[in-house]
Scaffold this motif. Structure first.
Motif, PDB file in Angstrom:
ATOM      1  N   UNK A  92       0.851  -1.184   0.000  1.00 38.88           N
ATOM      2  CA  UNK A  92       0.000   0.000   0.000  1.00 38.88           C
ATOM      3  C   UNK A  92       0.892   1.242   0.000  1.00 38.88           C
ATOM      4  N   UNK A  93       0.656   2.113  -0.956  1.00 41.29           N
ATOM      5  CA  UNK A  93       1.450   3.339  -1.037  1.00 41.29           C
ATOM      6  C   UNK A  93       0.985   4.343   0.007  1.00 41.29           C
ATOM      7  N   UNK A  94       1.953   4.981   0.643  1.00 42.12           N
ATOM      8  CA  UNK A  94       1.673   6.036   1.614  1.00 42.12           C
ATOM      9  C   UNK A  94       2.108   7.354   0.990  1.00 42.12           C
ATOM     10  N   UNK A  95       1.134   8.148   0.556  1.00 44.99           N
ATOM     11  CA  UNK A  95       1.424   9.383  -0.157  1.00 44.99           C
ATOM     12  C   UNK A  95       1.022  10.575   0.699  1.00 44.99           C
ATOM     13  N   UNK A  96       2.014  11.337   1.121  1.00 47.27           N
ATOM     14  CA  UNK A  96       1.773  12.583   1.837  1.00 47.27           C
ATOM     15  C   UNK A  96       2.198  13.744   0.943  1.00 47.27           C
ATOM     16  N   UNK A  97       1.639  14.897   1.186  1.00 47.10           N
ATOM     17  CA  UNK A  97       1.853  16.056   0.321  1.00 47.10           C
ATOM     18  C   UNK A  97       3.312  16.500   0.329  1.00 47.10           C
ATOM     19  N   UNK A  98       3.821  16.800  -0.842  1.00 47.31           N
ATOM     20  CA  UNK A  98       5.174  17.352  -0.941  1.00 47.31           C
ATOM     21  C   UNK A  98       5.233  18.702  -0.236  1.00 47.31           C
ATOM     22  N   UNK A  99       6.353  18.987   0.405  1.00 54.06           N
ATOM     23  CA  UNK A  99       6.505  20.301   1.016  1.00 54.06           C
ATOM     24  C   UNK A  99       7.256  20.269   2.325  1.00 54.06           C
ATOM     25  N   UNK A 100       7.215  21.382   3.013  1.00 51.19           N
ATOM     26  CA  UNK A 100       7.957  21.574   4.254  1.00 51.19           C
ATOM     27  C   UNK A 100       7.316  20.775   5.382  1.00 51.19           C
ATOM     28  N   UNK A 101       8.166  20.137   6.196  1.00 48.87           N
ATOM     29  CA  UNK A 101       7.715  19.413   7.382  1.00 48.87           C
ATOM     30  C   UNK A 101       8.401  20.063   8.578  1.00 48.87           C
ATOM     31  N   UNK A 102       7.619  20.699   9.432  1.00 45.17           N
ATOM     32  CA  UNK A 102       8.177  21.493  10.520  1.00 45.17           C
ATOM     33  C   UNK A 102       8.146  20.755  11.857  1.00 45.17           C
ATOM     34  N   UNK A 103       8.869  21.305  12.801  1.00 45.64           N
ATOM     35  CA  UNK A 103       8.824  20.802  14.179  1.00 45.64           C
ATOM     36  C   UNK A 103       7.392  20.837  14.694  1.00 45.64           C
ATOM     37  N   UNK A 104       6.679  21.904  14.382  1.00 40.50           N
ATOM     38  CA  UNK A 104       5.308  22.054  14.863  1.00 40.50           C
ATOM     39  C   UNK A 104       4.434  20.893  14.397  1.00 40.50           C
ATOM     40  N   UNK A 105       4.581  20.508  13.136  1.00 45.02           N
ATOM     41  CA  UNK A 105       3.818  19.382  12.595  1.00 45.02           C
ATOM     42  C   UNK A 105       4.212  18.075  13.267  1.00 45.02           C
TER      43      UNK A 105
END
Length: 285
Positions: free
Chosen positions: A132-145
């Motif tokens: 199963x593919x796990x696709x998350x949005x491209x972009x910045x991943x911050x400490x807050x997230x």
């Protein structure tokens, strides 16, 4: 140079795939592959030794004299890394994109404002023989997230070694990789590329993927409290962590409504009013 860490324990059946995916990397820089065998009782050592004797490998194999556990073994591996960048691929996971490391190094060289770069991932459920593919949005991943949830599969990440100088406190944690991600992103954010480059194997021998939810919550709390104690943070981020701690604590109380005395003793400094008898009733379903 890039250092690739493989933590191994009783993975004679899967580690060949791990090594093959790392050896297949098409790069224009040097790669060292550190395999830290945490005192396996199966033939993991023999499998690795056979591959090393075939040549054309950059493996540094270290067998621990005693079992350290995943996080202490990880810190030991980090201490041995010589590379500017560090990647991770444990002995039951594997890479499927021969350009994974090159893409990531190129990105970080071109974008020094980031502390690391991850990719998307594919899950392999062994029991059902299903992917199963796990696709998350491209972009910045911050400490807050990441303080809200660990959105990084560690076999996808490449991060800067210089950002993990303070790391000994990670040794006692059950989720050492999440602590590493929070430590790095407390200084510089990650970036997620859209590519699927790795496979995470879900099986009965996996340490975290099949844990009961209660144990995951306890492990989560330990990480958040350790980060709050050991990582230099702004006041805003400290408050953010406290919110995440309280959220996890409420869920844990729901699992153990008759054990609030023990929970109060360990978590009162973070939970405070949560342990009010009236409020407790609202968390217990």
């Amino acid at each position: 140079m890039v250092s690739v860490i493989t933590l191994a324990y009783n993975q004679e059946r899967t580690i060949v795939n791990t090594i093959e995916g790392i050896n297949a990397q098409n790069v224009n820089f040097e790669v060292e592959h550190l395999i830290l065998d945490d005192c396996s009782t199966d033939n993991t050592e023999g499998v690795v030794d056979t591959i090393m004797h075939k040549g054309k490998t950059n493996i540094r194999y270290i067998r621990n004299e005693k079992n350290l556990g995943p996080s202490e073994n990880a810190v030991k591996a980090l201490n041995l890394c010589k590379g500017k960048y560090i990647a991770i691929c444990e002995g039951d996971d594997y890479w499927i994109d021969e350009h994974k490391l090159q893409k990531q190094v190129d990105f970080l060289e071109q974008h020094p404002e980031y502390g690391g770069v991850s990719t998307n991932n594919r899950w392999f459920y062994e029991k059902e023989n299903r992917y199963k593919d796990s696709i998350l949005e491209e972009g910045v991943v911050t400490f807050d997230t990441l303080s809200k949830s660990n959105q990084i599969n560690s076999q996808t990440i490449l991060f800067k070694k210089e950002l993990i100088k303070n790391r000994d406190w990670i040794k006692t944690l059950k989720i050492g990789d999440w602590a590493i991600h929070l430590l790095v992103t407390s200084q510089l954010p990650y970036y997620r590329l859209p590519d699927i480059t790795t496979v995470y194997r879900v099986h009965t021998g996996g340490i975290h993927s099949l844990l009961k939810e209660e144990h995951k919550l306890r492990n989560r709390l330990d990480v958040l409290m350790a980060v709050l104690k050991h990582v230099e943070l702004t006041e805003e981020r400290k408050e953010m962590l406290k919110v995440s701690i309280k959220s996890a604590l409420k869920k844990l109380i729901a699992y153990h409504p008759t054990d609030t005395k023990t929970l109060r003793k360990k978590y009162f400094d973070f939970g405070g009013a949560i342990f009010n008898k009236t409020l407790l009733k609202s968390y217990i379903k």
